[in-house]
Motif scaffolding. Structure first.
Motif, PDB file in Angstrom:
ATOM      1  N   TYR A   4     -27.124  12.824  -0.591  1.00 52.32           N
ATOM      2  CA  TYR A   4     -27.024  11.636  -1.444  1.00 52.32           C
ATOM      3  C   TYR A   4     -27.649  10.448  -0.723  1.00 52.32           C
ATOM      4  O   TYR A   4     -27.758  10.448   0.508  1.00 52.32           O
ATOM      5  N   ARG A  21     -27.274   1.866  -6.876  1.00 51.10           N
ATOM      6  CA  ARG A  21     -28.227   2.734  -7.565  1.00 51.10           C
ATOM      7  C   ARG A  21     -29.225   1.919  -8.398  1.00 51.10           C
ATOM      8  O   ARG A  21     -28.998   0.753  -8.718  1.00 51.10           O
ATOM      9  N   GLN A 124     -32.873   5.137  -0.824  1.00 42.25           N
ATOM     10  CA  GLN A 124     -33.088   4.156  -1.886  1.00 42.25           C
ATOM     11  C   GLN A 124     -33.101   2.724  -1.362  1.00 42.25           C
ATOM     12  O   GLN A 124     -32.657   1.796  -2.036  1.00 42.25           O
TER      13      GLN A 124
END
Length: 139
Positions: A4, A21, A124
């Motif tokens: 993740y 996110r 990310q």
């Protein structure tokens, strides 16, 4: 391989302190730019539908307000208005906590260039966050 985003950084998979996110990030950006446009329209004479030749320098007013919002709110409240509304905050990479004064400036100037913000690593984190030494997490 990571299971993740944020695993390599020692952050949890979900919940508080997990990597924010893309959906929340895009939503926060939309909120911030909408707020900047409203402020620029109300106080700086920005006309949304004016042609560039007619608008002059006021065509850059929303971006200037956006930059000011980012630079003022990130060190004082831990995130922009959009970040805070959507439950995120910007912290220093590695140790968390206050980002200081220079990190929001570097982060924002790279953010408005767009390209660094859309190039992410496996965690990310955009290039703008990597260069500024920050990470956007869920609050």
């Amino acid at each position: 391989m990571n299971d993740y985003p944020g695993e390599r950084l020692g952050l949890p998979a979900t919940g508080p302190r997990s990597i924010a996110r893309p959906g929340r990030r895009i939503g926060a950006l939309a909120i911030d730019y909408l707020a900047a446009t409203i402020i620029a329209t109300g106080f700086l004479g920005f006309e949304q539908f004016a042609l560039p030749g007619e608008a002059g320098l006021t065509q850059f007013a929303p971006m200037a307000v956006f930059i000011a919002l980012q630079i003022l709110f990130i060190p004082t409240t831990g995130g922009s208005p959009g970040h805070r509304i959507l439950g995120m905050r910007v912290v220093r990479f590695g140790g968390g906590g206050w980002v200081g004064l220079w990190r929001p400036i570097v982060r924002t100037l790279l953010l408005v260039l767009v390209i660094p913000a859309v190039i992410w690593d496996a965690d990310q984190r955009g290039l703008h966050d990597k260069a500024a030494g920050t990470v956007l997490i869920r609050a």
